[in-house]
Design an enzyme around this catalytic site. Structure first.
Site, PDB file in Angstrom:
ATOM      1  N   ASP A 210       0.835  -1.197   0.000  1.00  0.00           N
ATOM      2  CA  ASP A 210       0.000   0.000   0.000  1.00  0.00           C
ATOM      3  C   ASP A 210       0.873   1.250   0.000  1.00  0.00           C
ATOM      4  O   ASP A 210       1.846   1.338   0.766  1.00  0.00           O
ATOM      5  CB  ASP A 210      -0.906  -0.022   1.239  1.00  0.00           C
TER       6      ASP A 210
ATOM      7  N   GLU B 298       1.712  -0.520  -5.035  1.00  0.00           N
ATOM      8  CA  GLU B 298       0.786   0.554  -5.357  1.00  0.00           C
ATOM      9  C   GLU B 298       1.693   1.776  -5.528  1.00  0.00           C
ATOM     10  O   GLU B 298       2.131   2.365  -4.532  1.00  0.00           O
ATOM     11  CB  GLU B 298      -0.229   0.787  -4.231  1.00  0.00           C
TER      12      GLU B 298
END
Length: 738
Positions: free
Chosen positions: A343, A379
């Site tokens: 993330d 990401e």
């Protein structure tokens, strides 16, 4: 309580079969107390006397698995200098392998007074704090090992542990929403049916439910609020919280592996649940604030925030980096997971200020013999300056390709002048990845993900509808690149429903037949809706849970047939980029040819002409230029794909190609050409408005006629499947009905 000196390694609480070693890093601590809690909450404190390289440790021969514990760390309290020690606050071990309970929000878990933030608060937080748990590390893996499915053969399925299972009628009620529920045969059979090779779980590291959300009657459903990087989230355990969650998680992984499905974890190492300077003191803030968090240089009471959550982990600190790497190795070696999706990964590359692909974190991953061998998915952005880094991660990494999502959405909603970029995204995004020596599989392609509209909502709403989140519609993205097909939200207009169903098939077919690694969002193949909510982070309810009873069975069959087509034909799974050069077997015929609807080749000026809503592409099955495991050249059938994103039907002339005198239609997202006659070279194929057609080189003997996507679509357009587990049809159960 008998206490021995113990060892400074490994960090955390480690049961060896006889007793437990406790080790905690804190460079600034003046004294550390290990706190053991009995069943009634009674606390016993044990001073850790031995210290090596700032690691405080002791071995307790009488401590067994199931023992709850925490720490109290004594030291200077001077927030301006980044020091926030406070022994009145019970602290969770950053290396705890299991966690019992949740944070009870009140004044005691904060290190300052609400009425006077400059004043230290000395209320004891033990009664309100979650506790670490000593676990039994032993487990019968029955010969299981992490899988190593090549990227080129992967189909990733992003899923939420609770959301995928909570409403599944085939999963026993007592295990819904849990790791056991996720491993139930009903779930695994469905995933195998649609060709999934890897399930990517949204955060399962122990996370904290925000006080602000709980006051609104909401919760941190997504889980991007980690407090422990080693412990599986306890609320997803159906068997208990005193270490049983670890055993249950391992059993889940073992079941997925037995079915040939990898387990990938969405991990949040960029920040923690302790938030900003006004956040609670739960763990690392009270253990060694400056070592674990990035602080503002001019005033260290404030945290540098590249994540939008109040703090950022200090990846310039060797101790924070050790924590991350130890966690990654633990999940691979002890929990048998097969990869990670990071993330806001750009935040991990900010060793100093700018995003740097040569940051220490990437160097550590590169040389690590364990972590370097699993799937690493970034990401590739954060909220800091210069944070959008798609295409800029090191060669070992793959990336969520946000440009793929945006371009494919624009194409199918009919935006002009996206044709050149659409062609690039369809063929693996060489413009983003080839310069760094990477291949098409560096691109994880997706049209939808947890953050944003579901696929069904993407074709049903122009605007977000987030009133349920309680933020007056200010949350969630405003630029969704969506199109509601003429009506906002639910509709009973047959024309609108037909168009929405077709658009869903367009997106799925484009995704599964693009070069790169496809990723599906859970429930998209079932026609899942969130009623237009594009930010379901706080909705732990029917808004976000997958509604299995309303599953769109024709769409499931369509997805399964497409996945099978992709699996059977390496033409759609190339490991090298197209180069447009002729293939020796067919002199003068390149590995890929882009065409206009009139049958002529695209010219350089055509890419800039702006007509950009229709195009054809020929994929040369003999132009793969790769070899199989035995060293033999890989050859496949040839394919022609016709795209029409215009709002009117369009005739495509099929150019004569000497190696394929005839073509079979295997995909028609409009359903009209299902089981149609063989197409001759030079013939004309009418592609309906906003649809696509895939044709395969004709062969007289068809090995498996039932795998035709078009036939699958036609057979199920009017009726549900014969599977006795399938729900009964609803009156509005048309494909894509909403």
């Amino acid at each position: 309580m008998q206490t021995w000196p113990g060892s400074a390694y490994p960090l955390g609480a480690t049961f060896d079969g006889s007793g437990t070693n406790f080790a905690l890093f804190s460079e600034g601590a003046e004294k550390v107390e290990l706190c053991l809690f009995g069943p009634g909450g009674k606390e016993k404190r044990v001073a850790l006397i031995d210290v090596d390289a700032f690691v405080w440790h002791a071995y307790l021969p009488n401590v067994r698995p199931g023992q709850r514990y925490g720490y109290r760390v004594h030291g200077e309290y001077d927030p301006v200098q980044g020091k926030r020690f406070n022994p009145s606050k019970l602290l969770l071990d950053p290396y705890a392998k299991a966690v019992d309970g949740q944070v009870q929000w009140n004044q005691s878990v904060f290190g300052y007074d609400f009425d006077n933030p400059a004043k230290r608060n000395d209320d004891d937080s033990a009664a309100s704090m979650m506790k670490g748990v000593v676990i039994n590390p032993f487990f019968d893996w029955a010969g299981d090992r992490p899988l190593r499915t090549p990227y080129s053969e992967s189909l990733i399925y992003e899923a939420h542990v609770k959301g995928l299972t909570q409403l599944n009628p085939l999963v026993p009620p007592e295990i819904r929403g849990s790791y056991n529920g996720l491993a139930h045969p009903a779930v695994i059979d469905h995933l195998r049916r649609i060709g999934v090779t890897a399930i990517e779980l949204m955060p399962v590291h122990q996370f904290v439910n925000d006080d602000t959300l709980q006051k609104k009657g909401l919760s941190n459903y997504w889980g991007y609020n980690t407090i422990s990087f080693f412990a599986p989230h306890n609320s997803y355990s159906s068997s208990g919280q005193l270490g049983q969650q670890v055993q249950e998680f391992k059993a889940m992984v073992r079941s997925f592996h037995a079915a040939g499905i990898e387990v990938i974890l969405d991990v949040v190492y960029n920040h923690t649940a302790e938030g900003s300077h006004l956040g609670p003191t739960l763990s690392m803030r009270g253990i060694d604030n400056a070592a674990y968090y990035r602080l503002e240089p001019k005033d260290k009471q404030y945290y540098t925030d590249y994540t939008g959550t109040g703090n950022s982990l200090n990846v310039g600190s060797p101790h924070a980096l050790q924590l991350i790497m130890d966690s990654l190795r633990y999940w691979v070696l002890e929990m048998h997971v097969d990869g990670f999706r990071f993330d806001l990964a750009a935040a991990l590359a900010r060793e100093f200020y700018d995003v740097d692909r040569l940051a220490a974190f990437f160097e550590l991953v590169q040389q690590d013999p364990v972590v370097s061998q699993v799937k690493l998915i970034a990401e590739p952005w954060d909220v800091g300056p210069g944070g959008y880094q798609v295409g800029n991660f090191p060669p070992q990494w793959t990336e969520w390709n946000g440009k793929y999502r945006d371009t494919v959405r624009d194409f199918w909603r009919g935006e002009s002048a996206t044709l050149g970029e659409f062609a690039s995204r369809l063929t693996g995004s060489a413009d983003l990845y080839e310069h760094s020596g990477r291949r098409p599989v560096a691109s994880v392609n997706f049209v939808t993900a947890h953050d944003g509209f579901t696929l069904r909502d993407l074709v049903s709403y122009n605007d977000k509808h987030n009133a349920a989140n309680g933020e007056n519609g200010k949350d969630g993205a405003d630029d969704n690149r969506s199109w509601n097909c003429g009506v906002e939200g639910p509709s009973d207009d047959p024309a609108v429903l037909t168009l929405r169903a077709r658009q869903q098939r367009n997106f799925l077919a484009t995704l599964l037949l693009s070069q790169g690694v496809p990723m599906l969002l859970h429930g998209d193949e079932l026609g899942r809706s969130q009623q237009g909510n594009n930010n379901g982070y706080a909705q732990d309810n029917e808004i976000t849970w997958v509604d299995w009873d309303s599953a769109d069975q024709p769409l499931i069959e369509f997805t399964a047939a497409l996945a099978k087509l992709r699996k059977e034909h390496p033409t759609f799974r190339r490991q090298r980029f197209f180069d447009g050069r002729p293939v020796r077997a067919e002199v003068g015929v390149p590995d890929i040819v882009w065409g206009r609807p009139d049958g002529t080749r695209m010219q350089p000026e055509d890419w800039e002409s702006g007509f950009g809503k229709a195009i054809s592409v020929m994929l040369n099955g003999n132009g793969i230029r790769e070899r199989d495991r035995r060293g033999e050249p890989i050859k496949d059938q040839h394919f022609v794909v016709l795209f029409n994103a215009d709002d009117a039907p369009l005739d495509f002339t099929i150019p004569p190609v000497k190696f394929s005198p005839q073509w079979d239609v295997v995909v028609d997202t409009a359903g009209r050409l299902a089981d149609s006659h063989v197409i001759d070279p030079g013939g004309v194929v009418t592609v309906e408005a906003r649809s696509m057609v895939v044709m395969r080189e004709h062969r007289e003997k068809e090995n498996d006629p039932d795998h035709s996507v078009a036939a699958s679509l036609a057979a199920l357009a009017e009726s549900r499947t014969g599977d006795p587990r399938s729900p009964a049809p609803r009156p509005d159960a048309r494909p894509g009905a909403i």
